[in-house]
Design a protein around this motif. Structure first.
Motif, short mmCIF file in Angstrom:
data_model
loop_
_atom_site.label_atom_id
_atom_site.label_comp_id
_atom_site.label_asym_id
_atom_site.label_seq_id
_atom_site.Cartn_x
_atom_site.Cartn_y
_atom_site.Cartn_z
N GLU A 119 -30.15 21.83 61.96
CA GLU A 119 -29.08 20.92 61.54
C GLU A 119 -29.48 20.06 60.36
O GLU A 119 -28.64 19.35 59.79
CB GLU A 119 -28.68 20.03 62.73
CG GLU A 119 -28.22 20.80 63.96
CD GLU A 119 -27.04 21.73 63.64
OE1 GLU A 119 -26.15 21.31 62.87
OE2 GLU A 119 -27.04 22.88 64.14
N LEU A 120 -30.76 20.08 60.00
CA LEU A 120 -31.21 19.30 58.86
C LEU A 120 -30.78 19.98 57.55
O LEU A 120 -30.45 21.17 57.54
CB LEU A 120 -32.73 19.16 58.89
CG LEU A 120 -33.32 18.33 60.04
CD1 LEU A 120 -34.84 18.34 59.98
CD2 LEU A 120 -32.80 16.90 60.01
N PRO A 121 -30.80 19.24 56.44
CA PRO A 121 -30.38 19.84 55.16
C PRO A 121 -31.15 21.11 54.81
O PRO A 121 -30.59 22.02 54.18
CB PRO A 121 -30.67 18.72 54.15
CG PRO A 121 -30.53 17.46 54.94
CD PRO A 121 -31.05 17.79 56.31
N GLY A 122 -32.42 21.20 55.23
CA GLY A 122 -33.21 22.39 54.92
C GLY A 122 -32.94 23.56 55.83
O GLY A 122 -33.51 24.65 55.62
#
Length: 244
Positions: free
Chosen positions: A200-203
């Motif tokens: 769920e993180l940008p990466g």
């Protein structure tokens, strides 16, 4: 010549000899520090293992050596155990420790500079490389195995799973590794906050290759665990290259 003049004439060469000796020692120390820094930065680096996410391969407080040089020209392979900087949001905020005396901070900085201290190990993570750029990594098939580019991989030889559990992951995922990144997982799957936990993180849970320090290849401490770190090439041998 008076006795005082003779004594003064004898002491002058002694002072010069002492200064030359101290100068030579200082030069040797500086050269050794520079060589150590170059080795740590470009060749090999020491880390310690702060968590159990890579058990049974690596145990808490194990000391490992990381090859920084070879992957620069040979790249990485599936199965490699890699050390990398936090891509962003993987590690909790560092706890605030009481201020240490200046001399202690200075000594630790010097030891870290030359690679003898592993204080910065807590800012890094260590996981096993499962997916290379372009790989399609899916969990799981009917046997509980992860597939890479459609080929199942049997990881039971190195996974630390609860008794009776044979599923390689209790978290489902279906990802294609973007260019310049890798998909990594801990061998202790139920205790590893790895790529699966950060989708769920940008990466997207991927680790940029630019954040990778190198490939862990040797456990150096404790002595009864001294030895090479197994990359289990046989597990990934049948994985085909990703479709272009």
């Amino acid at each position: 010549m008076s006795s005082e003049a003779a004594e003064s004439a004898e002491q002058a060469p002694r002072r010069r000899s002492a200064w030359v000796f101290l100068r030579d020692v200082l030069v040797i120390v500086l050269i050794a520090a520079l060589v150590s820094f170059v080795v740590k930065t470009f060749v090999v680096r020491s880390f310690y293992i702060p968590s159990g996410s890579m058990e049974r391969t690596l145990l808490i407080n194990d000391r490992i050596l990381v090859d920084e040089l070879t992957p620069r020209w040979a790249g990485y392979d599936r199965g490699d155990v890699v050390v990398f900087e936090d891509p962003g949001g993987w590690l909790p905020p560092a706890p605030q420790h009481p201020a240490r005396p200046f001399i202690v901070e200075a000594a630790d900085w010097v030891l870290t500079f030359v690679g003898l201290s592993t204080t910065d190990a807590q800012d890094h993570l260590v996981k096993r490389l499962i997916g290379l750029p372009g790989d399609h990594v899916v969990c799981c098939n009917t046997l509980g195995q992860i597939t890479v580019n459609g080929s199942p991989i049997d990881e039971l030889s190195y996974l630390d799973l609860p008794s009776g559990d044979t599923a390689a992951s209790n978290v489902d995922f279906d990802v294609t590794v973007p260019a310049g990144s890798m998909w990594v997982m801990g061998d202790n799957r139920d205790r590893s906050q790895d790529s699966r936990a950060h989708q769920e993180l940008p990466g997207g849970g991927f680790v940029p290759l630019d954040d990778v320090v190198g490939r862990a290849f040797l456990t150096t401490w404790p002595l009864d665990r001294f030895g090479l770190i197994d990359t289990h090439d046989e597990v990934f041998r049948s994985v085909p290259e990703p479709e272009k």
